[in-house]
Design a protein around this motif. Sequence first.
Motif, PDB file in Angstrom:
ATOM      1  N   VAL A 119       0.658  -0.690  -0.051  1.00  0.00           N
ATOM      2  CA  VAL A 119       0.030  -0.026  -0.035  1.00  0.00           C
ATOM      3  C   VAL A 119       1.051   1.461  -0.011  1.00  0.00           C
ATOM      4  CG1 VAL A 119      -1.956   1.511   1.175  1.00  0.00           C
ATOM      5  CG2 VAL A 119      -1.586  -1.099   0.969  1.00  0.00           C
ATOM      6  N   PHE A 120       1.732   1.184   0.597  1.00  0.00           N
ATOM      7  CA  PHE A 120       3.176   2.170   0.908  1.00  0.00           C
ATOM      8  C   PHE A 120       3.338   2.704  -0.720  1.00  0.00           C
ATOM      9  CE2 PHE A 120       6.601   5.144   2.226  1.00  0.00           C
ATOM     10  CZ  PHE A 120       6.096   6.171   3.497  1.00  0.00           C
ATOM     11  N   ASP A 121       4.112   1.862  -1.232  1.00  0.00           N
ATOM     12  CA  ASP A 121       4.776   1.558  -2.196  1.00  0.00           C
ATOM     13  C   ASP A 121       4.136   1.942  -3.354  1.00  0.00           C
ATOM     14  OD1 ASP A 121       6.641   1.133  -1.020  1.00  0.00           O
ATOM     15  OD2 ASP A 121       6.735  -1.430  -1.182  1.00  0.00           O
ATOM     16  N   ALA A 122       2.376   1.692  -3.370  1.00  0.00           N
ATOM     17  CA  ALA A 122       1.669   1.806  -4.289  1.00  0.00           C
ATOM     18  C   ALA A 122       0.935   4.176  -4.468  1.00  0.00           C
ATOM     19  CB  ALA A 122       0.558   1.507  -4.288  1.00  0.00           C
ATOM     20  N   LEU A 123       1.409   4.422  -3.200  1.00  0.00           N
ATOM     21  CA  LEU A 123       1.511   5.404  -3.086  1.00  0.00           C
ATOM     22  C   LEU A 123       2.259   6.441  -3.537  1.00  0.00           C
ATOM     23  CD1 LEU A 123       0.887   5.948   0.657  1.00  0.00           C
ATOM     24  CD2 LEU A 123      -1.001   6.232  -0.599  1.00  0.00           C
TER      25      LEU A 123
END
Length: 79
Positions: free
Chosen positions: A61-65
């Motif tokens: 999720v964080f990487d997709a921000l």
Amino acid sequence: MSRALSSTRPVPRRGLSREEAAIYLGVSPSKFDQMRTDGRIGPAKLIDNRKVFDVRMLDEVFDALPLEGHEADDWTVRA
């Protein structure tokens, strides 16, 4: 007097509570809930009736921000 190892050294955990998952991502619990509602954060895992969030999923999720100054094409979690 012996103490549990977890009281003297932090024990890494893969499953985090809602509040811990929000802290892990750097957001408030209410923002975390909003991100779940809009599909940016996937479903929790269940341990009996307890919901836990997988740190591996949270990392995705964080990487997709999006990066600052860049627009996101798709915020939803990949299944």
